[in-house]
Design an enzyme around this catalytic site. Structure first.
Site, mmCIF file in Angstrom:
data_model
loop_
_atom_site.group_PDB
_atom_site.id
_atom_site.type_symbol
_atom_site.label_atom_id
_atom_site.label_comp_id
_atom_site.label_asym_id
_atom_site.label_seq_id
_atom_site.Cartn_x
_atom_site.Cartn_y
_atom_site.Cartn_z
ATOM 1 N N HIS A 205 58.951 3.960 48.544
ATOM 2 C CA HIS A 205 59.493 4.973 47.637
ATOM 3 C C HIS A 205 59.867 4.468 46.242
ATOM 4 O O HIS A 205 59.375 5.003 45.244
ATOM 5 C CB HIS A 205 60.696 5.661 48.293
ATOM 6 N N ASP A 301 67.167 5.026 48.165
ATOM 7 C CA ASP A 301 66.393 3.922 48.744
ATOM 8 C C ASP A 301 66.649 2.586 48.052
ATOM 9 O O ASP A 301 66.496 1.543 48.676
ATOM 10 C CB ASP A 301 64.891 4.258 48.724
#
Lengths: 367, 367
Positions: A205, A301
């Protein structure tokens, strides 16, 4: 525990609504908690959530036993607390729940990202929680779902096998047993180091978002994230980050799955390079990029996944300069110190531990 | 020296052809050298280069005195050697020219990128070149030009003012005097630390390429590089890299221009942020991205510009983690160790110097 098991789902986002409604449809007594009352008022008024899905998936009205923003109410009647919030909120949930927890309760972080259960444990200890609570985390969220209305949720997919590990791992079997009638999909994840270090989102990500930063912002994400966004050069960066992650895992004694192995296992997608394997995963076609860089792909993330992986690497002597570069660029783009916000080893309560002590802690050597 | 000055232009790319032809059109005797003979065969056969340009720009047939791939021939008859090759070739040019150089010759690197003159000096010394040669470098290439045929070149623009500095700076005046009749555009660049650290390409090119990596590779660069590619987040990265560069310059006693100051000076483009200032530069509209990441924006600007800036930062105590991140990602994308290939301080021959000694060297304290 059968249908007697009293679940509390903490968090009423896309995933939390899906889980609460699905559990209710299965016949379990379910309490839904959300920090902000406004977001669950309609659910409270209607008494439940309407679920849609395709094919054999769950559908109908999931009637809830209780809808509340009071943490005490949410915790006290529950056997199992299913935490379905962004991992950036795990510590706050732990602190808020700590005074109300009691012996025998199970807390499951859906998912833990990297270090979720360890952080939850650390916060409970610092909150002087004396209850013998079992903390567990999953490797990924069971549901792919979307809530398009205040009391509606559409479930696209329920994953078939999701690794789960308790802290310590000696308790994993009892957690799986407690969840089995509701969720036969959960399988033994070995330890929370495994679930935390098999975190593929950490690798995919943030790097994909940053190496496509200009395009995301100038097109509001109107391109195929995993197809147009994953070119040979971009995939080479992913490969290096992935190798660093797997090497960090090896340094703490864990054999983590590579991204290639994961693509093969989860989607039967293969190739001679990560670029090929990703492009050979039909499910990636059509998925557009996030519309902005202010997205959990970075805001969650980076601090909750990449930072703890990098912190473990630094502590146990693994070079993580690729991951460091991505973290640094994320800090710059968001003018945010993700190292300070993130799960460093002190936040996980493991900064004093040798590799052996860390393994004892996660496997069951706890005092 | 007037029209008697004998120029040798080293390098027959877009810039070298423009310079050779333009000098010839001005009436100077010009030798054109290129390492690969094939690339100048047509020029040799025709005896010169055809130049086109708009408005008042140079046009016509620039007849050359000599066209050669023999370095001895190229060097021996020249008063001024104009080096117009990618800076990655500067060291090779120095080594090849070293045996043939003689007292009084002038070598000008067009441009030096960061540390060009220092690297050239180091290679001459290591090649036991005893000649008293003056090495100079420019801050940027004078010409915007394009060669669309083997003996043709189109000149789009000749910059009005290009800083030039000799090594040491006490010799800058004599170099400017030697070049004045051909190039009144060259102005005093203070020192080679100034020309090298005012290197805007170092800041703009690699970061823009990498933060748009997916788009460059999936569209072959079919977007506006400085417009679509410079979004607010991308510009924040540029700002941080630029601040690191200016801070490195300050650490060696140099007041470098900021990117904002340069945009104002060069294009009268202003804004409250770098994002705004770039988008307020009309000249950036319509410039497409490089068609591939295998482009000098990375292959040259990382090792020859970012690496020496980062190396100076490390040596003199400036945090350059943003620049380090870009270098690292470039290494990964190209599977190339740009630190090893790049201009580290040993390559520049300055790894033993204090800030005072470095300034003495570039300003004129040479023994």
């Amino acid at each position: 525990m059968g249908k007697e098991t009293r679940f509390t789902v903490l968090g009423a986002g896309h995933g939390g609504k899906a889980m609460a409604a699905h559990l209710a449809l299965q016949g379990f007594p379910v309490t839904l908690w959300n920090r902000t009352l406004d977001n669950i008022l309609v659910i409270a008024l209607r008494g439940g959530i309407e679920v849609e899905s395709q094919d054999e998936g769950p559908r109908g009205f999931g009637r809830l036993a209780q809808v509340t923003s009071d943490m005490k109410e949410a915790v006290q009647g529950a056997d199992v607390l299913m935490v379905v919030v962004p991992s950036t909120a795990h510590a706050d949930i732990a602190a808020a729940a700590a005074p109300h927890l009691r012996d025998g309760q199970i807390v499951v972080l859906n998912p833990g990202r990297t270090g979720g259960a360890l952080e939850f444990r650390r916060v409970l200890r610092e909150s002087d929680c004396q209850a013998d609570v079992t903390i567990a985390e999953t490797e990924t969220l069971l549901y792919a779902s979307r809530s398009d209305g205040p009391a509606q949720v559409r479930i696209f997919r329920i994953k078939e096998a999701v690794p789960l590990a308790a802290l310590p791992a000696t308790r994993t079997a009892s957690v799986l047993a407690a969840l089995a009638s509701a969720y036969p999909q959960f399988i033994d994840g070995t330890s929370v180091l495994h679930t935390g270090l098999n975190n593929m989102g950490a690798i995919f990500h943030p790097a994909l978002a940053l190496l496509n930063a200009g395009r995301i912002e100038s097109t509001s994400g109107e391109f195929q994230f995993y197809i147009d966004g994953v070119t040979p050069s971009v995939a080479r960066v992913l490969e290096v980050l992935d190798r660093e992650r797997v090497t960090v895992a090896a340094a703490v004694g864990i054999r983590a799955r590579t991204a290639m192995e994961w693509l093969k296992m989860a989607y039967n997608a293969t190739g001679t390079t990560l670029y090929e394997a990703i492009h050979n995963q039909p499910g990636y076609y059509g998925i557009t990029a996030p519309p902005t860089l202010w997205h959990r792909y970075i805001t969650e993330d980076v601090p909750m996944s990449l930072v703890p992986i990098a912190a473990l690497g630094r502590r146990y002597g693994v070079a993580v300069s690729g991951i460091d570069s991505i973290i640094r660029l994320a800090c710059v783009v968001h003018q945010t110190d993700y190292w300070r916000r993130g799960r460093t080893l002190d936040k996980l309560g493991i900064e004093q531990l040798s590799v052996d002590e860390l393994n004892q802690l996660v496997l069951g050597g706890e005092a």
